[in-house]
Scaffold this motif. Sequence first.
Motif, PDB file in Angstrom:
ATOM      1  N   ILE A 357       0.850  -1.191   0.000  1.00  0.00           N
ATOM      2  CA  ILE A 357       0.000   0.000   0.000  1.00  0.00           C
ATOM      3  C   ILE A 357       0.884   1.239   0.000  1.00  0.00           C
ATOM      4  CG2 ILE A 357      -1.788   1.309   1.210  1.00  0.00           C
ATOM      5  CD1 ILE A 357      -2.862  -1.301   0.196  1.00  0.00           C
ATOM      6  N   ASP A 358       0.612   2.156  -0.942  1.00  0.00           N
ATOM      7  CA  ASP A 358       1.350   3.410  -1.044  1.00  0.00           C
ATOM      8  C   ASP A 358       0.433   4.540  -0.601  1.00  0.00           C
ATOM      9  OD1 ASP A 358       3.482   5.138  -1.732  1.00  0.00           O
ATOM     10  OD2 ASP A 358       2.590   5.532  -3.680  1.00  0.00           O
ATOM     11  N   GLY A 359       0.762   5.207   0.477  1.00  0.00           N
ATOM     12  CA  GLY A 359      -0.114   6.269   0.953  1.00  0.00           C
ATOM     13  C   GLY A 359      -1.394   5.698   1.541  1.00  0.00           C
ATOM     14  N   SER A 360      -2.523   6.336   1.234  1.00  0.00           N
ATOM     15  CA  SER A 360      -3.792   5.929   1.844  1.00  0.00           C
ATOM     16  C   SER A 360      -4.752   5.288   0.853  1.00  0.00           C
ATOM     17  CB  SER A 360      -4.469   7.147   2.482  1.00  0.00           C
ATOM     18  OG  SER A 360      -4.685   8.158   1.519  1.00  0.00           O
ATOM     19  N   GLU A 361      -4.311   5.049  -0.383  1.00  0.00           N
ATOM     20  CA  GLU A 361      -5.179   4.411  -1.370  1.00  0.00           C
ATOM     21  C   GLU A 361      -4.947   2.897  -1.360  1.00  0.00           C
ATOM     22  OE1 GLU A 361      -7.463   6.357  -2.625  1.00  0.00           O
ATOM     23  OE2 GLU A 361      -6.503   8.020  -1.592  1.00  0.00           O
ATOM     24  N   ASP A 362      -5.430   2.197  -2.388  1.00  0.00           N
ATOM     25  CA  ASP A 362      -5.341   0.733  -2.377  1.00  0.00           C
ATOM     26  C   ASP A 362      -4.228   0.198  -3.272  1.00  0.00           C
ATOM     27  OD1 ASP A 362      -6.402   1.367  -4.830  1.00  0.00           O
ATOM     28  OD2 ASP A 362      -8.163   0.072  -4.663  1.00  0.00           O
ATOM     29  N   ASN A 363      -3.390   1.064  -3.796  1.00  0.00           N
ATOM     30  CA  ASN A 363      -2.314   0.628  -4.680  1.00  0.00           C
ATOM     31  C   ASN A 363      -0.971   0.663  -3.964  1.00  0.00           C
ATOM     32  OD1 ASN A 363      -2.532   3.566  -4.709  1.00  0.00           O
ATOM     33  ND2 ASN A 363      -0.876   3.507  -6.207  1.00  0.00           N
ATOM     34  N   LYS A 384       2.036  17.456 -15.227  1.00  0.00           N
ATOM     35  CA  LYS A 384       2.724  18.435 -14.385  1.00  0.00           C
ATOM     36  C   LYS A 384       1.770  19.065 -13.376  1.00  0.00           C
ATOM     37  CE  LYS A 384       6.501  19.545 -17.540  1.00  0.00           C
ATOM     38  NZ  LYS A 384       7.200  20.604 -18.322  1.00  0.00           N
ATOM     39  N   ALA A 385       0.530  19.302 -13.788  1.00  0.00           N
ATOM     40  CA  ALA A 385      -0.453  19.859 -12.855  1.00  0.00           C
ATOM     41  C   ALA A 385      -0.790  18.842 -11.767  1.00  0.00           C
ATOM     42  CB  ALA A 385      -1.718  20.266 -13.608  1.00  0.00           C
ATOM     43  N   MET A 386      -0.878  17.574 -12.149  1.00  0.00           N
ATOM     44  CA  MET A 386      -1.145  16.524 -11.169  1.00  0.00           C
ATOM     45  C   MET A 386      -0.001  16.424 -10.154  1.00  0.00           C
ATOM     46  SD  MET A 386      -4.112  14.982 -11.726  1.00  0.00           S
ATOM     47  CE  MET A 386      -4.744  16.630 -12.061  1.00  0.00           C
ATOM     48  N   LEU A 387       1.232  16.546 -10.621  1.00  0.00           N
ATOM     49  CA  LEU A 387       2.385  16.494  -9.723  1.00  0.00           C
ATOM     50  C   LEU A 387       2.364  17.691  -8.779  1.00  0.00           C
ATOM     51  CD1 LEU A 387       5.027  15.069  -8.929  1.00  0.00           C
ATOM     52  CD2 LEU A 387       6.201  16.463 -10.652  1.00  0.00           C
ATOM     53  N   ALA A 388       2.067  18.865  -9.295  1.00  0.00           N
ATOM     54  CA  ALA A 388       2.024  20.064  -8.464  1.00  0.00           C
ATOM     55  C   ALA A 388       0.957  19.948  -7.381  1.00  0.00           C
ATOM     56  CB  ALA A 388       1.761  21.298  -9.324  1.00  0.00           C
ATOM     57  N   GLY A 389      -0.113  19.202  -7.657  1.00  0.00           N
ATOM     58  CA  GLY A 389      -1.209  19.065  -6.711  1.00  0.00           C
ATOM     59  C   GLY A 389      -1.160  17.813  -5.872  1.00  0.00           C
ATOM     60  N   ASN A 390       0.014  17.149  -5.795  1.00  0.00           N
ATOM     61  CA  ASN A 390       0.132  15.888  -5.041  1.00  0.00           C
ATOM     62  C   ASN A 390      -0.971  14.913  -5.439  1.00  0.00           C
ATOM     63  OD1 ASN A 390       0.935  18.031  -2.393  1.00  0.00           O
ATOM     64  ND2 ASN A 390       2.425  16.599  -3.243  1.00  0.00           N
ATOM     65  N   ASN A 391      -1.225  14.797  -6.744  1.00  0.00           N
ATOM     66  CA  ASN A 391      -2.369  14.037  -7.238  1.00  0.00           C
ATOM     67  C   ASN A 391      -1.924  12.914  -8.175  1.00  0.00           C
ATOM     68  OD1 ASN A 391      -5.094  13.602  -7.078  1.00  0.00           O
ATOM     69  ND2 ASN A 391      -5.674  15.266  -8.454  1.00  0.00           N
ATOM     70  N   ALA A 392      -0.822  12.256  -7.821  1.00  0.00           N
ATOM     71  CA  ALA A 392      -0.256  11.242  -8.708  1.00  0.00           C
ATOM     72  C   ALA A 392      -1.178  10.036  -8.865  1.00  0.00           C
ATOM     73  CB  ALA A 392       1.112  10.801  -8.190  1.00  0.00           C
ATOM     74  N   TRP A 393      -1.889   9.650  -7.815  1.00  0.00           N
ATOM     75  CA  TRP A 393      -2.801   8.510  -7.921  1.00  0.00           C
ATOM     76  C   TRP A 393      -3.832   8.764  -9.010  1.00  0.00           C
ATOM     77  CZ3 TRP A 393      -7.991   7.577  -7.809  1.00  0.00           C
ATOM     78  CH2 TRP A 393      -8.406   6.249  -7.625  1.00  0.00           C
ATOM     79  N   THR A 394      -4.400   9.934  -9.021  1.00  0.00           N
ATOM     80  CA  THR A 394      -5.415  10.275 -10.027  1.00  0.00           C
ATOM     81  C   THR A 394      -4.836  10.203 -11.432  1.00  0.00           C
ATOM     82  OG1 THR A 394      -6.513  11.717  -8.429  1.00  0.00           O
ATOM     83  CG2 THR A 394      -7.046  12.069 -10.752  1.00  0.00           C
ATOM     84  N   ALA A 395      -3.611  10.671 -11.595  1.00  0.00           N
ATOM     85  CA  ALA A 395      -2.969  10.668 -12.912  1.00  0.00           C
ATOM     86  C   ALA A 395      -2.758   9.249 -13.420  1.00  0.00           C
ATOM     87  CB  ALA A 395      -1.639  11.410 -12.833  1.00  0.00           C
ATOM     88  N   ASN A 397      -4.219   6.500 -12.329  1.00  0.00           N
ATOM     89  CA  ASN A 397      -5.509   5.824 -12.437  1.00  0.00           C
ATOM     90  C   ASN A 397      -6.170   6.126 -13.781  1.00  0.00           C
ATOM     91  OD1 ASN A 397      -7.736   4.260 -11.248  1.00  0.00           O
ATOM     92  ND2 ASN A 397      -8.844   6.205 -11.263  1.00  0.00           N
ATOM     93  N   ALA A 398      -5.967   7.330 -14.294  1.00  0.00           N
ATOM     94  CA  ALA A 398      -6.587   7.747 -15.558  1.00  0.00           C
ATOM     95  C   ALA A 398      -6.095   6.918 -16.738  1.00  0.00           C
ATOM     96  CB  ALA A 398      -6.320   9.229 -15.815  1.00  0.00           C
ATOM     97  N   VAL A 399      -4.882   6.368 -16.626  1.00  0.00           N
ATOM     98  CA  VAL A 399      -4.326   5.579 -17.733  1.00  0.00           C
ATOM     99  C   VAL A 399      -4.204   4.094 -17.379  1.00  0.00           C
ATOM    100  CG1 VAL A 399      -3.139   7.517 -18.821  1.00  0.00           C
ATOM    101  CG2 VAL A 399      -1.954   6.216 -17.029  1.00  0.00           C
ATOM    102  N   GLY A 400      -4.775   3.692 -16.254  1.00  0.00           N
ATOM    103  CA  GLY A 400      -4.789   2.271 -15.884  1.00  0.00           C
ATOM    104  C   GLY A 400      -3.443   1.714 -15.504  1.00  0.00           C
ATOM    105  N   ASP A 401      -2.552   2.543 -14.955  1.00  0.00           N
ATOM    106  CA  ASP A 401      -1.200   2.085 -14.646  1.00  0.00           C
ATOM    107  C   ASP A 401      -0.901   1.992 -13.151  1.00  0.00           C
ATOM    108  OD1 ASP A 401      -0.341   1.499 -17.153  1.00  0.00           O
ATOM    109  OD2 ASP A 401       0.685   3.402 -17.502  1.00  0.00           O
TER     110      ASP A 401
END
Length: 421
Positions: A357-363, A384-395, A397-401
């Motif tokens: 588990i990485d962080g608080s999500e399920d991956n 780059k916007a996702m990285l700036a917003g600490n939103n790597a999981w969302t990024a 997840n959008a591409v199934g990786d």
Amino acid sequence: MTEVDPKLFLISIFNAAVAAADPQRTIKDHLPARPKGRTIVIGAGKGSAQMAAAFEKVWDGPIEGLVVTRYGYGAACRRIEIIEAAHPVPDAAGLEASRRLLEKVQGLTADDLVVALISGGGSALLPSPAEGLTRADEIAVNEALLASGAPIAAMNTIRKHLSSIKGGRLAAAAYPAKVVSLVVSDIPGDDPALVASGPTVPDVGSREDALASIAAYGMNLPVSVMAHINSPAADAPHPDDPRFSRNEVHLIASAGVSLEAAAAEARYQGIEAVILSDSIEGEAREVGGIHAAIAREVATRNRPFAKPVLILSGGETTVTLRAKGKGGRNSEFLLAFAIGISGMAGVYALAADTDGIDGSEDNAGAFADGSTVSRMRMAGVDAKAMLAGNNAWTAFNAVGDLFAPGPTGTNVNDLRAILIK
């Protein structure tokens, strides 16, 4: 080079690293001698339930005990009770587990043996505020630590000076019984006194060290916490305390051993492997950028390593929270890495937490290659916007990786594997 599917290859590397730290394989080599009296098993951490199950299988004698692990990380035990509690933010279940662990080691004699099964994650799972502090104080401290970007060693030095169970205090409570600590290290440098903030292993870190880290990382802690840590009441027992003179500490698994196993698996599959370090720390996105620069150098100039090659590293990076996105240190590392190798062919990477588990999500982490950023763009995501917003999981997840193997039963830090074909 043997032709391999990059994603399947990287998963096999992760599996080899985790298998090398499996307590079913490692714990039998570190068993203490049976005592004249009782054997009490205690423990805390993301791998403690699996450690308890492994210990039950190989221990030849009566035992009783109690360990605490993260929700969803339990294992079937017959004689050792498993309690689950919250991680990374402590909850009431963890508070009760800490109380019961301290109670479990009361009234023992010099003929009794306490076996402590300690792994990473135990700091959050063992909330036990020092006298005058509350669980709310401990939660506030934990949240400040997680957002600070401080290295794990600094975090745990602070934690142990605000606790009635960490910093060797659990072992001190068991005196005069002998305490044998079996430790799975998730700490860069593998100092067992810093794993889970060392409930059974004291260290020389002082209140002054804790205060220096609080200042250095600009932590805003409650007034009650600062008053306590500025008082002698916060002092933790030192390693030369006579209550620890009979105790033993054994490191049964570590990032270094797991990285060697990962490298061996790569070579078995026909790909040379190099290990950069098992103790890399620093801001996740910055470490990701540096790894990307190394990968580009190998891919374009065949230096400092010749292709094909697998580049491995371990350690524990940190994330300074700048926003409230979804993510974790491994996915943030990898998003920065993906930006750094964008457009490059033949470069593939996996970054994952070995506990699953990485962080608080399920991956556990995620995969990336030279097409990751462009695929994110096609999915309507700005990397780059996702990285700036600490939103790597969302990024990712959008591409199934995302990589989601589930809890692994051990915890030896992070694994970063970069394949350059």
